[in-house]
Design a protein around this motif. Structure first.
Motif, PDB file in Angstrom:
ATOM      1  N   ALA A  45      12.601  -0.733   9.062  1.00  0.00           N
ATOM      2  CA  ALA A  45      11.163  -0.816   9.342  1.00  0.00           C
ATOM      3  C   ALA A  45      10.895  -1.371  10.737  1.00  0.00           C
ATOM      4  CB  ALA A  45      10.479  -1.690   8.291  1.00  0.00           C
ATOM      5  N   GLY A  46      11.708  -2.328  11.172  1.00  0.00           N
ATOM      6  CA  GLY A  46      11.526  -2.889  12.518  1.00  0.00           C
ATOM      7  C   GLY A  46      11.979  -1.946  13.615  1.00  0.00           C
ATOM      8  N   ILE A  47      13.042  -1.179  13.341  1.00  0.00           N
ATOM      9  CA  ILE A  47      13.563  -0.247  14.351  1.00  0.00           C
ATOM     10  C   ILE A  47      12.549   0.842  14.657  1.00  0.00           C
ATOM     11  CG2 ILE A  47      15.368   1.449  14.852  1.00  0.00           C
ATOM     12  CD1 ILE A  47      17.234  -0.134  13.032  1.00  0.00           C
TER      13      ILE A  47
ATOM     14  N   SER B 252       0.823  -1.209   0.000  1.00  0.00           N
ATOM     15  CA  SER B 252       0.000   0.000   0.000  1.00  0.00           C
ATOM     16  C   SER B 252       0.858   1.260   0.000  1.00  0.00           C
ATOM     17  CB  SER B 252      -0.927   0.011   1.214  1.00  0.00           C
ATOM     18  OG  SER B 252      -0.174   0.141   2.406  1.00  0.00           O
ATOM     19  N   LYS B 253       0.253   2.385  -0.396  1.00  0.00           N
ATOM     20  CA  LYS B 253       0.962   3.664  -0.431  1.00  0.00           C
ATOM     21  C   LYS B 253       1.379   4.101   0.976  1.00  0.00           C
ATOM     22  CE  LYS B 253      -1.150   5.530  -4.643  1.00  0.00           C
ATOM     23  NZ  LYS B 253      -1.958   6.636  -5.218  1.00  0.00           N
ATOM     24  N   ILE B 254       0.496   3.825   1.946  1.00  0.00           N
ATOM     25  CA  ILE B 254       0.797   4.236   3.325  1.00  0.00           C
ATOM     26  C   ILE B 254       2.042   3.537   3.831  1.00  0.00           C
ATOM     27  CG2 ILE B 254      -0.027   4.164   5.707  1.00  0.00           C
ATOM     28  CD1 ILE B 254      -2.847   4.561   4.674  1.00  0.00           C
ATOM     29  N   PHE B 255       2.142   2.220   3.548  1.00  0.00           N
ATOM     30  CA  PHE B 255       3.323   1.494   4.031  1.00  0.00           C
ATOM     31  C   PHE B 255       4.575   1.939   3.283  1.00  0.00           C
ATOM     32  CE2 PHE B 255       6.226  -2.046   4.662  1.00  0.00           C
ATOM     33  CZ  PHE B 255       6.104  -2.247   6.030  1.00  0.00           C
ATOM     34  N   LYS B 256       4.435   2.248   1.995  1.00  0.00           N
ATOM     35  CA  LYS B 256       5.584   2.744   1.239  1.00  0.00           C
ATOM     36  C   LYS B 256       6.095   4.058   1.824  1.00  0.00           C
ATOM     37  CE  LYS B 256       5.754  -0.432  -2.045  1.00  0.00           C
ATOM     38  NZ  LYS B 256       6.929  -1.319  -2.256  1.00  0.00           N
ATOM     39  N   ILE B 257       5.155   4.911   2.241  1.00  0.00           N
ATOM     40  CA  ILE B 257       5.537   6.176   2.891  1.00  0.00           C
ATOM     41  C   ILE B 257       6.243   5.888   4.217  1.00  0.00           C
ATOM     42  CG2 ILE B 257       4.642   8.269   3.988  1.00  0.00           C
ATOM     43  CD1 ILE B 257       2.405   8.259   1.864  1.00  0.00           C
ATOM     44  N   TYR B 258       5.703   4.911   4.959  1.00  0.00           N
ATOM     45  CA  TYR B 258       6.327   4.529   6.234  1.00  0.00           C
ATOM     46  C   TYR B 258       7.774   4.094   6.006  1.00  0.00           C
ATOM     47  CZ  TYR B 258       7.623   1.622  10.201  1.00  0.00           C
ATOM     48  OH  TYR B 258       8.302   1.059  11.261  1.00  0.00           O
ATOM     49  N   GLU B 259       8.006   3.299   4.969  1.00  0.00           N
ATOM     50  CA  GLU B 259       9.364   2.827   4.690  1.00  0.00           C
ATOM     51  C   GLU B 259      10.298   3.995   4.364  1.00  0.00           C
ATOM     52  OE1 GLU B 259       9.491  -1.587   2.926  1.00  0.00           O
ATOM     53  OE2 GLU B 259       8.474  -0.150   1.613  1.00  0.00           O
ATOM     54  N   LYS B 260       9.807   4.955   3.570  1.00  0.00           N
ATOM     55  CA  LYS B 260      10.644   6.102   3.216  1.00  0.00           C
ATOM     56  C   LYS B 260      11.014   6.924   4.449  1.00  0.00           C
ATOM     57  CE  LYS B 260       8.969   6.616  -1.540  1.00  0.00           C
ATOM     58  NZ  LYS B 260       8.253   7.505  -2.498  1.00  0.00           N
ATOM     59  N   ILE B 261      10.059   7.050   5.365  1.00  0.00           N
ATOM     60  CA  ILE B 261      10.320   7.806   6.600  1.00  0.00           C
ATOM     61  C   ILE B 261      11.239   7.026   7.527  1.00  0.00           C
ATOM     62  CG2 ILE B 261       9.245   8.762   8.677  1.00  0.00           C
ATOM     63  CD1 ILE B 261       6.759   9.330   6.986  1.00  0.00           C
TER      64      ILE B 261
END
Length: 371
Positions: free
Chosen positions: A187-189, A62-71
């Motif tokens: 992502a886990g950190i 999803s786009k939301i998770f992709k944004i989470y990864e970038k952040i």
């Protein structure tokens, strides 16, 4: 007046015997456990099972998770720097502090019955179990997001502390672009930092929260040869009022103790009954250790969220630090391999080893006897 809260913690030898007996039985029957895929070492148990290859693609793609990864990528490195900085800050403070001073922050391992009371153990285990499980799930989600299959997953038990893990396919992970590998690790950190921020408003860590929920002031210790001691006031009593004024905060307690030299305390005793007692405090000193009294089950909820905050905040910093076996160490390795090739892995190992020794030194300083 109130003094710092002191809680005496002792080792319950029956608990220690039960702990050693449990692990002794587990180790004796370790061959039987292997039939079920459970590997047993001294004080360490691991169950590994083949995992689903892709975790919740609708979420991970999803786009939301992709944004989470970038952040999470820059945040992961920021947390690495913060973790290392905190370790050095602790060392510098502990080396420069005087023997009669109390350090603002220390590194103390969680050892039930020694560094913390056994009553805190259920909260800690629950907080660790939830935190580690979510941490590993986000590694798996990010692996799926970056088209890396998850090979295995499982749970573990180290002494009394639960854990979990996922194992991405090693060949696919190693052949992935560096940016993808860094996202999977970070992502886990970062999810632990988010969990800490979620738990903080519901924990004892915010000063306003205990006072807002307080129903009185609990006495947790009494100093010998003081007005409170001479009046036979005991730990566990709860101060509800002074001279008829209702008390729920420490500021109210301070104000009334400094206002009067003769006070009438309205106390709730250990049996739940209320009792009025007059005490003379010519120096405005009562002689008690106090904390906020928050009735159950609110205390249970706040205690759990306090440990959830502590566990996740600690994980977000120290797991991000470049120590051997931490996610921060993996981040450093992948970055150095990108710029230095295969030599980067060796250099990363030496750097991680150095920081691990520094981290152990900080723990040693934090736990050395005063003076």
């Amino acid at each position: 007046m109130n003094l710092p809260v002191i809680r005496f913690v002792y080792v319950d030898y029956y608990i220690l015997i039960a702990f050693l007996t449990f692990w002794g039985i587990i180790y004796v029957f370790r061959n039987r456990f292997q039939r079920y895929g459970i590997t047993v070492y001294p004080f360490f148990l691991l169950w590994r099972k083949k995992s689903r290859e892709y975790w919740f693609p609708k979420i991970s793609k999803s786009k939301i998770f992709k944004i989470y990864e970038k952040i999470s990528l820059p945040l992961g490195f920021l947390l690495m720097i913060s973790g290392v900085s905190l370790i050095f800050y602790i060392i510098i403070e502990l080396l420069s502090i005087r023997s009669n001073q109390i350090p603002a922050i220390t590194l103390r391992p969680i050892i039930p019955g020694i560094t913390i009371g056994l009553s805190q153990l259920p909260y800690i285990l629950l907080a660790i179990g939830i935190s580690v499980a979510i941490h590993e799930i986000f590694h798996a989600l990010s692996a799926t997001s970056n088209n890396v299959r998850v090979k295995n997953g499982g749970i573990l038990l180290l002494a009394i502390f639960p854990g979990a893990f996922v194992e991405p396919d090693e060949n696919e992970f190693n052949s992935s672009p560096t940016n993808a590998k860094l996202k999977i690790i970070a992502a886990g950190i970062v999810i632990n930092l988010i969990l800490a921020l979620i738990a903080l408003p519901l924990s004892f860590e915010l000063p306003y929260l205990p006072s807002a929920l307080s129903k009185g002031i609990e006495i947790v210790g009494v100093v010998k040869n003081t007005p409170a001691y001479n009046a036979s006031i005991k730990p566990g009593y709860i101060i509800y009022a002074i001279n008829g004024y209702r008390i729920t905060t420490l500021d109210q307690l301070h104000e009334l103790l400094y206002k009067y030299t003769n006070i009438t305390l309205t106390l709730r005793l250990l049996n739940g009954t209320f009792y009025n007692i007059s005490v003379n405090i010519p120096e405005h000193f009562l002689g008690v250790y106090v904390t906020y009294y928050i009735p159950e089950p609110l205390t249970w909820i706040l205690t759990f969220f306090t440990w959830l905050f502590i566990v996740n905040f600690s994980l977000s910093l120290f797991n991000a630090a470049p120590l051997i076996i931490t996610d921060g160490g993996k981040l450093l390795t992948e970055v150095l391999k990108k710029f230095l090739g295969e030599n980067g892995e060796k250099i990363s190992f030496y750097i991680q080893s150095m920081f691990l020794l520094i981290f152990v030194f900080a723990i040693f300083l934090s736990n050395r006897p005063p003076g």
